[in-house]
Design an enzyme around this catalytic site. Structure first.
Site, PDB file in Angstrom:
ATOM      1  CE  LYS A  73      -4.469  -1.536   1.761  1.00 33.50           C
ATOM      2  NZ  LYS A  73      -4.314  -2.947   1.497  1.00 33.50           N
ATOM      3  CD  GLU A 157      -5.189   5.847   3.418  1.00 34.22           C
ATOM      4  OE1 GLU A 157      -4.160   5.974   2.731  1.00 34.22           O
ATOM      5  OE2 GLU A 157      -6.156   5.146   3.076  1.00 34.22           O
ATOM      6  CG  ASN A 192     -13.543  -2.542   6.188  1.00 37.59           C
ATOM      7  OD1 ASN A 192     -14.029  -1.462   5.878  1.00 37.59           O
ATOM      8  ND2 ASN A 192     -12.956  -2.743   7.365  1.00 37.59           N
ATOM      9  CD  GLU A 232     -10.883  -2.099  -4.520  1.00 41.00           C
ATOM     10  OE1 GLU A 232     -10.694  -1.714  -3.348  1.00 41.00           O
ATOM     11  OE2 GLU A 232     -11.288  -3.239  -4.797  1.00 41.00           O
ATOM     12  CD  GLU A 245      -7.067  -2.484  -1.949  1.00 38.14           C
ATOM     13  OE1 GLU A 245      -6.013  -2.799  -1.361  1.00 38.14           O
ATOM     14  OE2 GLU A 245      -8.149  -3.056  -1.735  1.00 38.14           O
ATOM     15  NE  ARG A 249      -7.692 -10.068  -5.888  1.00 38.56           N
ATOM     16  CZ  ARG A 249      -8.956  -9.770  -5.619  1.00 38.56           C
ATOM     17  NH1 ARG A 249      -9.910 -10.076  -6.489  1.00 38.56           N
ATOM     18  NH2 ARG A 249      -9.292  -9.166  -4.497  1.00 38.56           N
ATOM     19  CG  PHE A 305     -24.976  -6.417   9.251  1.00 40.11           C
ATOM     20  CD1 PHE A 305     -26.313  -6.178   9.003  1.00 40.11           C
ATOM     21  CD2 PHE A 305     -24.269  -5.534  10.050  1.00 40.11           C
ATOM     22  CE1 PHE A 305     -26.939  -5.057   9.542  1.00 40.11           C
ATOM     23  CE2 PHE A 305     -24.883  -4.424  10.597  1.00 40.11           C
ATOM     24  CZ  PHE A 305     -26.234  -4.186  10.346  1.00 40.11           C
TER      25      PHE A 305
END
Length: 624
Positions: A73, A157, A192, A232, A245, A249, A305
């Site tokens: 990253k 960040e 996420n 993304e 990021e 693939r 969830f």
């Protein structure tokens, strides 16, 4: 077409799908010329690519340099900045310790995102809104990163509140050409991880789409990137977008892009790997229609969830009879959903000329999707697709926690919904009663028994009793409840799990999960399972005269319904079983009786083994 399978090891991923040597042996054994890595496991592993190349095998994916550059990253952010891609404000370096993390967070200003440099899939990520959060977040994120990726480096960040997660699909070849294939909206997530994706995004205007696409292509060209990839972005309420990021693939959600562009991404990957130039230019990439992907997981949506559920699929029917539906799955009826892999059952992809068409097709497909043996998340998917904020496109990555602040509770019924469920339950009871008057293979001389055509019934739903009168006229049931009469067409097949009929002329789809002689029916309506009790008026009156049995929590035990011999036991202590999943078989009078779990749970004790003799009401299995 993929008609050959090679065993690469036992179930544990480290001994099979993540074992490069085992994969290489399979490649050699089959004489393969190329390897497509799929979505996960070794799909972004540069060491694997190097070994393939050393053996003269083509990797259907990008270069080692691109995988390494985008896999870290910190490095990917530097490369994105060099390519002129918008990036989130943050610290461009390694965070030394918790105090250093706090210092950086103060300089950037809270809230901040603390995340693993080598991370992905939502692991090693924490949000900090103050100094204490930052210290805890650094500690937990670095621990998760070390255990998940073997790399505890952390970056910090700026955290963007209420962002949308929107990604750009790209294709590049080995001749310096690259195009973007528009965007995918992936904002609805839990932990996420994506739940529902759609293309295009209802939020982006043409200018923002073009800017995001051009920056994604700029990054590809900077990297010399070839093959399919996904850039993304996080997008705020003002349509400002920031690089998140790049996934080097094929993405799980790639079918929605294929639907709206008409481009087969896997076909393009194979062509590119062979060395062919792209035959597509940017003007060849359309947006035609709308596509929605619902990720059908073997999970319990009522628990955070979606907590994973395991078991064997004893009934499995994909809704492929619905037009414009694509099911990408790796299982069949009888397959086992195990603890070793991702709990995804299927990617249910639905297409329409408009977003509303795609939503309606998705609803019909979800209503027709039959899954028995594991708990699944179709109730949640079905509810999201009818929820006001989703329909209006008012979504963010916080969607689930904002719309369901107390967790998901299932479909909430209105008065019309209740009437429809009760009417179908009454018709199912009536059909069962009619069937009991018919004997197969009887001689024509046998005196015909007159089937009943009218019933007075008592139906219970949510402990509320209601009397209804049912009358069969031609090919319709007329169900009278209180002051209303509903006309139900007799398209009900008791041997089918699907009920597809019309109520007052309007089509409706339900599922019949179970029925028994006590009048208990389990019916799935709009994704959620409801329990209804239906009795004749006479039986209901007799029932009220019966003494009440002491309440026993039989959901935690499996009792033998009769004397017999245990033929087999299908579970062990510690196993998690789904409601309705077989736990053992009792043989009595040369008949084998399958006993199932009354509720989902973990096995606490197994009191029998194959060959044991048991009596009626003996406790066979206990659940925690």
């Amino acid at each position: 077409m993929a008609d050959e399978a090679v065993c690469i090891g036992p179930a544990a991923t480290k001994d099979s799908y993540l074992n490069i040597d085992h994969i290489m042996l399979a490649v050699t054994k089959t004489g393969s010329q190329a390897v497509h890595p799929g979505y996960g496991f070794l799909s972004e592993n540069a060491v694997f690519v190097e070994k393939l190349e050393a053996a003269g095998i083509s990797f259907i994916g990008p270069s080692v340099e691109a995988i390494n550059g985008m896999g870290d990253k910190l490095e990917s952010k530097r490369l994105a900045q060099a390519a002129g891609v918008n990036t989130i404000p943050g610290f461009d370096g390694i965070v030394n310790d918790a105090d250093h993390c706090v210092q950086i967070a103060r300089e950037i200003s809270y809230p901040v995102m603390i995340k693993a440099s080598a991370g992905g899939g939502g692991k090693g990520m924490r949000i900090a809104r103050n100094d204490d959060d930052a210290r805890d977040g650094f500690r937990l994120a670095s621990q998760e990163a070390a255990s998940s990726f073997g790399d505890d480096r952390i970056l910090v960040e700026k955290f963007i509140d209420k962002p949308r997660h929107i990604e750009i699909q790209v294709l590049g070849d080995k001749h310096g050409n690259a195009v973007y294939l528009n965007e995918r909206e992936c904002s609805i997530q839990r932990r996420n991880q994506k739940v529902i994706e759609e293309a295009p995004s209802v939020f982006l205007n043409e200018g923002t789409r073009k800017a995001m696409g051009e920056q994604a292509v700029s990054l590809c060209k900077r990297l010399g990137y070839y093959s399919a990839g996904t850039v993304e972005f996080l997008v705020d309420s003002e349509q400002k977008f920031y690089f998140l990021e790049m996934n080097t693939r094929l993405q799980v959600e790639h079918p929605v892009t294929e639907y709206i562009t008409g481009v087969d991404l896997v076909h393009q990957m194979i062509r590119i790997a062979k060395g062919h130039p792209l035959l597509l230019t940017q003007k060849d990439i359309p947006i035609k229609g709308w596509a929605i992907e619902s990720r059908v997981y073997s999970e319990d949506p009522y628990k955070n969830f979606g907590l994973p559920s395991i078991g064997r699929l004893y009934k499995y029917i994909e809704p492929l009879h619905v037009p414009n539906v694509r099911c990408d799955s790796g299982i069949d009826e009888g397959s086992e959903i195990s603890i070793y892999y991702d709990p995804m059952i299927c990617k249910l992809v639905c297409y329409g000329n408009t977003r509303n068409d795609a939503i309606n097709t998705s609803l019909e497909a979800l209503d027709s999707y039959v899954i028995r043996g594991v708990t699944h998340n179709i109730p949640l998917l079905r509810d999201i697709l009818t929820e006001t904020n989703f329909i209006e496109g008012n979504i963010s990555t916080n969607y689930l926690s904002e719309v369901y602040p107390d967790g998901f509770k299932g479909r909430q019924l209105n008065s019309t919904d209740k009437q429809h469920i009760l009417a179908i339950a009454a018709c199912v009871f009536s059909k069962m009663d009619m069937r009991s008057y018919t004997f197969l293979n009887e001689r024509p001389s046998t005196a015909k028994r007159k089937e009943p055509a009218e019933w007075t019934l008592v139906i219970s739903l949510f402990d509320e009793e209601l009397q209804c009168d049912v009358k069969k006229v031609g090919n319709k049931f007329h169900v009278h409840m209180k002051t209303d009469t509903l006309s139900v067409e007799d398209h009900i097949n008791l041997s089918s799990p699907l009920i597809q009929t019309n109520i007052n002329g309007k089509p409706i789809v339900m599922q019949l999960v179970s029925k028994d002689a006590s009048g208990k029916l389990q019916i799935v309506y709009q994704g959620t399972t409801f329990t209804i009790f239906v009795l004749s008026d006479k039986a209901s009156k007799f029932l009220k005269m019966m003494p009440e049995k002491p309440t026993v929590d039989v959901s935690k035990v499996v009792l033998s319904p009769m004397p017999g011999m245990v033929k087999s036991v299908s579970c062990e202590v510690g196993d998690t079983m789904a409601e309705g999943q077989e736990v053992c078989i009792i043989e009595a009078m040369k008949m084998q009786n399958s006993l199932v779990a009354g509720a989902s749970g973990k096995v606490k004790a197994v009191h029998v083994k194959a060959g044991d003799t048991v009596g009626e009401d003996d406790v066979l299995i206990e659940f925690e």
